[in-house]
Structure formats: structure tokens, C-alpha cells
Motif scaffolding. Structure first.
Motif, short mmCIF file in Angstrom:
data_model
loop_
_atom_site.label_atom_id
_atom_site.label_comp_id
_atom_site.label_asym_id
_atom_site.label_seq_id
_atom_site.Cartn_x
_atom_site.Cartn_y
_atom_site.Cartn_z
N ASN A 17 -7.74 8.43 2.82
CA ASN A 17 -8.21 9.25 1.70
C ASN A 17 -8.37 10.72 2.07
OD1 ASN A 17 -9.41 6.36 1.36
ND2 ASN A 17 -9.41 7.22 -0.70
N ARG A 64 0.81 -1.22 0.00
CA ARG A 64 0.00 0.00 0.00
C ARG A 64 0.84 1.27 0.00
NH1 ARG A 64 -5.04 -1.48 2.35
NH2 ARG A 64 -5.45 -3.64 1.72
N ILE A 65 1.99 1.22 0.66
CA ILE A 65 2.83 2.41 0.80
C ILE A 65 4.27 2.03 0.45
CG2 ILE A 65 1.30 3.33 2.58
CD1 ILE A 65 3.37 2.60 4.68
N HIS A 108 -2.01 10.31 5.76
CA HIS A 108 -2.50 10.84 4.50
C HIS A 108 -1.34 11.02 3.51
CE1 HIS A 108 -4.06 14.01 1.74
NE2 HIS A 108 -5.16 13.29 1.84
N ARG A 109 -0.21 11.45 4.00
CA ARG A 109 0.94 11.67 3.13
C ARG A 109 1.38 10.37 2.45
NH1 ARG A 109 3.90 14.04 6.59
NH2 ARG A 109 5.51 12.53 7.12
N TRP A 110 1.30 9.26 3.16
CA TRP A 110 1.70 7.97 2.58
C TRP A 110 0.56 7.29 1.84
CZ3 TRP A 110 6.41 8.58 2.23
CH2 TRP A 110 7.24 8.97 3.29
N GLY A 111 -0.61 7.92 1.81
CA GLY A 111 -1.73 7.34 1.07
C GLY A 111 -2.51 6.30 1.83
#
Length: 259
Positions: free
Chosen positions: A175, A147-148, A169-172
Motif C-alpha cells: 500500500n 493479486r497482480i 508498490h507498482r504492482w499493488g
């Protein structure tokens, strides 16, 4: 059932893990959650689920260590969907939104990773602290490096350090970040948007994503075009498939029936 509360509105099911003080999950709670999510999966009238935690401090800290000390085996019967009722539930072809209202650590973070979209309150915090108690964050070890970025995932797994919603959030991993008092409103807004969409297409998307996770591109495409995935075969033979084309040609909004 008091530890898992549900609210149903139209095609949307809200599931709240409400087990004070921290919403930790023991074997009984996990089995109840499995029954709830299996029921959601199998109910043709339901299209979207929201998962959140009771209170404002904890989403879920994961495994209930006090229950484990009292005899709950870590390899015990978690129920039909595995830990938390969701992360190993077969055939879950409907969208699930996790609304993280506070601390999500250990198995709680793994549970959130089982959702399709993650919204977080601005005070939410995350960690995989299993390393500090001499055990492994098994599901996160499988999911997180996919995922990251690999090195970030390994840092989080190997150190167990805490990180906030902004970093998530920065690493996704999430959302959106919302003020706490807007979290559930946004979750319901998103759920209503999804509930208005084509359920057979959602099912096909989720099955394709699962099936293609470790497949070569052409192999995955061949299974789709040959209609070897049940959800794709259902979609291509459905009334909704025709309705989508007709609505486009007639310049109107489609009416999805899920069949």
C-alpha cells in the motif's frame, strides 16, 4: 514465546517475529504465532493487529531450512493457523497490517500476503526463491496471480528473482512505502484509524471477500442479502447498525460497541 513478542495498546496488538538472525520460522515458532493470532481473533477487546519483524534487516525469510535439515518436516504441524499462524487461520475477521521492515522472501512474503494491508520500508526487498531450492511457493502460487497481473506473478514464481519496494508498490503488492524510521509510526497511525471504526462492519467485509473470492456475483449477493454469512447476519441485527444510522441523522460521530 521469546521468538514472538507482543505489545498491546487499547484495541491494537503489535506482533513482532523476533528470531535472530533472520526471523526464519520453524515448526515451534509457527505454532506460537498461531496461538498469538488465534488469541487476537478471539479477544473481543482487540480490533486490529500489526505484524512486523525484529531488527532492521529481515521481516521474514520464510521456512527455516536449518531447522528442516535438523528434522523439521516441511509437512509437519504448523499449528492452528498454518505456516506463520495466519495464512490458514479460520474466521480471521479483524484487520491485519503487515509492516515489512526488511527482507520478505519465500514464506515470509506469503505471510505478508495474508495481511489485509502491507506497508514497506524503503529498503525492503522481496522474492519467491523456492524455485531455486527445488520446491514450490505453494501459498504464493495460489494468491499471487489473483493479486497482480498474471504474467508478472508467473515471472516472479518461475524465476525467483528479487524485486524492491518500488516494484512491489507498482504492482499493488504494498500500500505504501515509508522511510525505515517512519514505518512503525505509520503502521500504528493506520491501526488507530481502523481501531476507531466499526468492528462488525470489518468482520462482514472480510467474510464477504473470502466467501465471494470464487463465487459468481449474483450468488455472492444472494448469500449477503439472505444473511447466510454469520458476520453479515450479526451486523444487520446489531446495535452498531442502528448507531450508524442515528449518528448520521444526528450529525455526530458514531460510538461503536461491536455488538
Amino acid at each position: 514465546m521469546d521468538v514472538v513478542k507482543t505489545r498491546r495498546e487499547g484495541a491494537i496488538l503489535e506482533v513482532t517475529l523476533d528470531r535472530p538472525k533472520a526471523n526464519a520460522i520453524n515448526l515451534v515458532t509457527s505454532r506460537i504465532m498461531g496461538e498469538v493470532f488465534a488469541g487476537f481473533r478471539d479477544d473481543p477487546e482487540l480490533r486490529v493487529a500489526i505484524l512486523t519483524g525484529g531488527g532492521s534487516k529481515f521481516f521474514c525469510p520464510g521456512w527455516d531450512l536449518k531447522a528442516a535439515a535438523d528434522g523439521d518436516a516441511v509437512d509437519g504441524d504448523y499449528g492452528v493457523g498454518g505456516f506463520g499462524g495466519l495464512q490458514e487461520l479460520r474466521g480471521m475477521n479483524k484487520p491485519v497490517i503487515a509492516a515489512i521492515n526488511g527482507i520478505a522472501c519465500g514464506g515470509g512474503l506469503e505471510l505478508a500476503l495474508s495481511a489485509d494491508m502491507i506497508l514497506a520500508a524503503d529498503h525492503a526487498t522481496f522474492a519467491l526463491p523456492e524455485i531455486r531450492s527445488g520446491t514450490v511457493a505453494d501459498a504464493a502460487s495460489v494468491k499471487l496471480p489473483k493479486r497482480i497481473p498474471y504474467h508478472i506473478a508467473m515471472e516472479l514464481l518461475l524465476t525467483g528473482r528479487w524485486f524492491d519496494a518500488e516494484e512491489a508498490h507498482r504492482w499493488g503488492l504494498v500500500n505504501e512505502i515509508l522511510p525505515a524510521d517512519q514505518l512503525m509510526d505509520r503502521a500504528w497511525e493506520l491501526a488507530r484509524l481502523l481501531a476507531s471504526g466499526p468492528p462488525l462492519v470489518y468482520a462482514a467485509i472480510k467474510e464477504i471477500v473470502r466467501d465471494a473470492e470464487d463465487a459468481k456475483f449474483q450468488d455472492a449477493m444472494n448469500r449477503i442479502t439472505r444473511r447466510q454469512l454469520a458476520s453479515v447476519d450479526t451486523l444487520y441485527a446489531s446495535e452498531d447498525q442502528l448507531e450508524g444510522a442515528r449518528a448520521f441523522a444526528e450529525k455526530r460521530d458514531p460510538v461503536w460497541k461491536g455488538k
